[in-house]
Design a protein around this motif. Structure first.
Motif, mmCIF file in Angstrom:
data_model
loop_
_atom_site.group_PDB
_atom_site.id
_atom_site.type_symbol
_atom_site.label_atom_id
_atom_site.label_comp_id
_atom_site.label_asym_id
_atom_site.label_seq_id
_atom_site.Cartn_x
_atom_site.Cartn_y
_atom_site.Cartn_z
ATOM 1 N N VAL A 144 42.773 77.955 46.293
ATOM 2 C CA VAL A 144 42.381 78.785 47.373
ATOM 3 C C VAL A 144 43.544 79.863 47.510
ATOM 4 C CG1 VAL A 144 40.596 77.533 48.519
ATOM 5 C CG2 VAL A 144 42.985 77.396 49.410
ATOM 6 N N HIS A 145 43.486 80.969 48.159
ATOM 7 C CA HIS A 145 44.562 82.012 48.318
ATOM 8 C C HIS A 145 44.915 82.011 49.653
ATOM 9 C CE1 HIS A 145 43.669 84.479 44.587
ATOM 10 N NE2 HIS A 145 44.219 83.378 44.221
ATOM 11 N N LEU A 146 46.265 82.068 49.891
ATOM 12 C CA LEU A 146 46.427 82.006 51.584
ATOM 13 C C LEU A 146 47.371 83.128 51.911
ATOM 14 C CD1 LEU A 146 47.706 78.182 51.561
ATOM 15 C CD2 LEU A 146 45.496 79.084 52.636
ATOM 16 N N SER A 147 47.725 83.392 53.173
ATOM 17 C CA SER A 147 48.526 84.353 53.657
ATOM 18 C C SER A 147 49.962 83.712 53.763
ATOM 19 C CB SER A 147 48.228 84.763 55.044
ATOM 20 O OG SER A 147 49.280 85.706 55.528
ATOM 21 N N SER A 148 51.033 84.477 53.131
ATOM 22 C CA SER A 148 52.232 84.077 53.009
ATOM 23 C C SER A 148 52.977 84.051 54.431
ATOM 24 C CB SER A 148 53.217 84.802 51.932
ATOM 25 O OG SER A 148 52.835 86.304 52.165
ATOM 26 N N GLU A 149 52.288 84.812 55.303
ATOM 27 C CA GLU A 149 52.965 84.935 56.651
ATOM 28 C C GLU A 149 52.574 83.858 57.572
ATOM 29 O OE1 GLU A 149 50.980 88.291 58.173
ATOM 30 O OE2 GLU A 149 52.085 89.734 56.904
ATOM 31 N N LEU A 150 51.330 82.959 56.944
ATOM 32 C CA LEU A 150 51.186 81.841 57.903
ATOM 33 C C LEU A 150 51.782 80.469 57.147
ATOM 34 C CD1 LEU A 150 47.513 82.519 58.832
ATOM 35 C CD2 LEU A 150 49.580 82.406 60.307
ATOM 36 N N PHE A 151 51.940 80.551 55.765
ATOM 37 C CA PHE A 151 52.418 79.579 55.349
ATOM 38 C C PHE A 151 53.553 79.810 54.467
ATOM 39 C CE2 PHE A 151 47.616 78.847 55.675
ATOM 40 C CZ PHE A 151 47.722 77.842 56.331
ATOM 41 N N SER A 152 54.272 78.674 54.302
ATOM 42 C CA SER A 152 55.449 78.674 53.326
ATOM 43 C C SER A 152 55.586 77.854 52.207
ATOM 44 C CB SER A 152 56.972 78.389 54.301
ATOM 45 O OG SER A 152 56.976 79.199 55.322
ATOM 46 N N ALA A 153 56.280 78.379 50.931
ATOM 47 C CA ALA A 153 56.409 77.497 49.711
ATOM 48 C C ALA A 153 56.826 76.430 49.851
ATOM 49 C CB ALA A 153 56.898 78.544 48.739
ATOM 50 N N GLY A 154 56.083 75.422 49.321
ATOM 51 C CA GLY A 154 56.601 73.861 49.468
ATOM 52 C C GLY A 154 56.230 73.100 50.549
ATOM 53 N N GLU A 155 55.293 73.817 51.594
ATOM 54 C CA GLU A 155 54.714 73.389 52.753
ATOM 55 C C GLU A 155 53.354 72.480 52.321
ATOM 56 O OE1 GLU A 155 53.612 74.798 57.144
ATOM 57 O OE2 GLU A 155 53.473 76.322 55.437
ATOM 58 N N PRO A 156 53.494 71.214 52.897
ATOM 59 C CA PRO A 156 52.120 70.491 52.688
ATOM 60 C C PRO A 156 51.164 70.889 53.655
ATOM 61 C CG PRO A 156 53.768 69.229 54.230
ATOM 62 C CD PRO A 156 54.434 70.527 53.571
ATOM 63 N N ALA A 157 49.837 70.865 53.052
ATOM 64 C CA ALA A 157 48.721 71.524 53.883
ATOM 65 C C ALA A 157 47.553 70.592 53.248
ATOM 66 C CB ALA A 157 48.468 73.090 53.522
ATOM 67 N N VAL A 158 46.427 70.566 54.049
ATOM 68 C CA VAL A 158 45.254 70.008 53.894
ATOM 69 C C VAL A 158 44.160 70.953 53.856
ATOM 70 C CG1 VAL A 158 43.488 68.247 54.676
ATOM 71 C CG2 VAL A 158 45.839 68.049 55.078
ATOM 72 N N LEU A 159 43.301 71.149 52.854
ATOM 73 C CA LEU A 159 42.146 71.804 52.687
ATOM 74 C C LEU A 159 40.805 70.927 52.810
ATOM 75 C CD1 LEU A 159 40.750 74.256 51.313
ATOM 76 C CD2 LEU A 159 40.648 73.095 49.190
ATOM 77 N N LYS A 160 40.176 71.331 53.993
ATOM 78 C CA LYS A 160 38.867 70.764 54.063
ATOM 79 C C LYS A 160 37.656 71.649 54.043
ATOM 80 C CE LYS A 160 36.790 68.186 58.199
ATOM 81 N NZ LYS A 160 36.773 67.138 57.298
ATOM 82 N N VAL A 161 37.004 71.307 53.127
ATOM 83 C CA VAL A 161 35.758 71.976 52.884
ATOM 84 C C VAL A 161 34.607 71.859 54.020
ATOM 85 C CG1 VAL A 161 33.832 72.494 51.322
ATOM 86 C CG2 VAL A 161 36.036 71.896 50.472
ATOM 87 N N GLU A 162 34.109 72.771 54.422
ATOM 88 C CA GLU A 162 32.916 72.779 55.457
ATOM 89 C C GLU A 162 31.714 72.233 54.655
ATOM 90 O OE1 GLU A 162 32.708 76.494 57.005
ATOM 91 O OE2 GLU A 162 34.464 75.979 58.378
ATOM 92 N N ALA A 163 31.515 71.134 54.505
ATOM 93 C CA ALA A 163 30.369 70.320 54.004
ATOM 94 C C ALA A 163 28.985 70.085 54.886
ATOM 95 C CB ALA A 163 30.640 69.034 53.172
ATOM 96 N N GLN A 164 28.031 70.188 54.173
ATOM 97 C CA GLN A 164 26.850 70.167 55.133
ATOM 98 C C GLN A 164 26.284 68.694 55.364
ATOM 99 O OE1 GLN A 164 23.394 72.054 53.284
ATOM 100 N NE2 GLN A 164 21.858 71.337 55.027
ATOM 101 N N VAL A 165 26.101 68.622 57.008
ATOM 102 C CA VAL A 165 25.648 67.087 57.210
ATOM 103 C C VAL A 165 24.306 66.700 56.824
ATOM 104 C CG1 VAL A 165 25.250 65.693 59.474
ATOM 105 C CG2 VAL A 165 26.923 67.491 59.374
#
Length: 470
Positions: free
Chosen positions: A364-385
């Motif tokens: 996925v593409h992110l904004s470099s203003e919110l995230f920094s290189a080397g920063e750990p992050a979690v991707l959570k997909v909005e899956a249907q119940v």
């Protein structure tokens, strides 16, 4: 007699009781102890999330001049760096030696260029001299041979005139022409002799001019053009560029820095090694935006498609601060067990070349203003119940082969010893699965699904149900 029969009866009864106890004990020992649970409804709220490290969308190579000895490396893979931050240093002594070598090579090239230029000038001067001499030889030959032909032609004409006059006198006897004392045959022979001499002069002239022209043409061709000077000048220009780069590195004391903000993705040098001249350190560049790539297991593929919405949340928030988060759209999906163009841009459901049980990557593409290189992050997909009516415990599900599953069901059957619990293997279709439950098709809500067993079960095995729940 009666006492003996009574003793025998008592002994026989005891033996029967003993055998019954032994038989029952053996039956209990050979019968598996199982627990069962009937299928029931469950709501599946899948946790479709994975962790990764933020990188730049573009990758740039940072390098120094080739074959320089590295003194110190100041970064590691995965480290975030700012523009101008020191990446590594080269050995200054080695740098100065390389500079001296390049300057000596440049001086050697200058000598080669000078020598080649002088040689080319001398060759051209020699060629011009040979051309001039060949032209002069041609002119002299032409003059000489033309004079010989002209003389032979004059003698031929004179002989022809004498012969013609003699014939004219013979026709007119009253002519006052003096008598030469020669006969007509002698005069004709003289004409033929002069004609042969003329023809020989013309032939000799043509041959001499042909040979002189060949010599002139050869002198005019000159020599094959020598491109060594041009090649040496090109090499000289390259050496000058190398020296300029070495000088620029010397001006900063051999320090190689990051050209922009980003994250170190690969370190190709270490202290004591030499630079490669290309890609000594690779940086993900945030100037064009950031991206996040995570890996999911194959069973998560059904929840993910290109264009699926998700949320990325940073994991390095300071105490008391809210972690950065951004709603994103999945850009690409690629199988981890595939490479090249075959892996890029695949739909999640495309199984043409997919290996069972493999992983796949999501970017996925992110904004470099919110995230920094080397920063750990979690991707959570909005899956249907999803709600399912027939669910069993995950441990009750068994894999038969490929994507074929089955469950063991305990059923009561009448035997000569009465009713017994017997195992029946029932094939089911797996609809969805999480860490605790599996939603299946192929069984009813009233069946006793075996969840635990004291030993391995087979079709038709007798079991003892210790615990039954509705």
């Amino acid at each position: 007699m009666r006492q003996r029969m009574m003793k025998a009866g008592v002994l026989l009864l005891g033996l029967m009781i003993l055998f019954t106890i032994i038989s029952r004990t053996a039956y209990n020992m050979s019968t598996a102890q199982v627990s069962t649970k009937k299928p029931g409804p469950q709501t599946f709220t899948p946790d479709v999330s994975a962790r990764g490290t933020v990188t730049g969308r573009e990758e740039i190579a940072v390098s120094a001049e080739e074959s320089l000895r590295v003194k110190t490396v100041h970064v590691t893979e995965g480290q975030a760096v700012e523009a101008g931050q020191l990446l590594f240093e080269v050995d200054l002594q080695d740098l100065m030696e390389k500079m001296k070598e390049k300057q000596q090579e440049l001086y050697s090239l200058d000598l080669q260029i000078q020598g080649a230029a002088e040689s080319a000038a001398f060759s051209e001067k020699s060629r011009q001299l040979m051309l001039s001499q060949a032209q002069e030889d041609y002119n002299r030959t032409a003059a000489r041979e033309n004079a010989a032909v002209d003389g032979a032609q004059a003698e031929l004409r004179q002989a022809q005139e004498v012969y013609q006059n003699f014939i004219a006198d013979a026709v007119q006897p009253d002519s006052n022409q003096p008598d030469s004392g020669q006969t007509a045959e002698e005069l004709l022979a003289a004409v033929q002799e002069r004609q042969a001499a003329y023809d020989q002069a013309v032939q000799a002239r043509d041959e001499s001019l042909y040979q002189a022209q060949k010599a002139l043409d050869s002198a005019n061709l000159g020599e094959t053009k020598d491109y060594s000077v041009e090649q040496s000048r090109i090499t000289r220009g390259q050496k000058e560029e190398e020296i300029a780069r070495l000088q620029a590195l010397m001006d900063v004391q051999g320090r190689v820095t990051a050209p922009s903000k980003g994250m170190v993705t690969e370190v190709g040098v270490k202290a004591g090694s030499t630079t490669s001249g290309g890609g000594d350190i690779l940086l993900s560049d945030l100037s064009g935006g950031a991206s996040l790539t995570v890996t999911f297991s194959e069973d998560m593929r059904k929840y993910i498609r290109e264009g699926t919405q998700a949320v990325v949340t940073a994991e390095n928030a300071l105490p008391g601060q809210q972690a950065a988060a951004e709603r994103v759209t999945i850009q690409t999906i690629a199988d981890s067990n595939m490479s090249g163009s075959a892996a890029g841009g695949m739909e999640a459901g495309d199984a043409a070349t997919r290996q069972p049980g493999g992983d796949f990557r999501v970017t996925v593409h992110l904004s470099s203003e919110l995230f920094s290189a080397g920063e750990p992050a979690v991707l959570k997909v909005e899956a249907q119940v999803s709600d399912y009516d027939s669910c069993v415990l995950a441990e009750a599900l068994h894999l038969m082969s490929g994507d074929q599953y089955y469950v063991n069901v305990a059923e009561k059957r009448s035997t000569i010893l009465g009713e017994e619990w017997v195992v029946r293997q029932v094939s089911v279709k797996l609809l969805e699965k999480n860490e605790k439950y599996a939603a299946v098709e192929g069984i009813s809500s009233g069946q006793e699904v075996i969840t635990e067993s004291s030993r391995t079960l087979e079709e038709g095995s007798r079991v003892k149900v210790d615990h039954e729940t509705d």
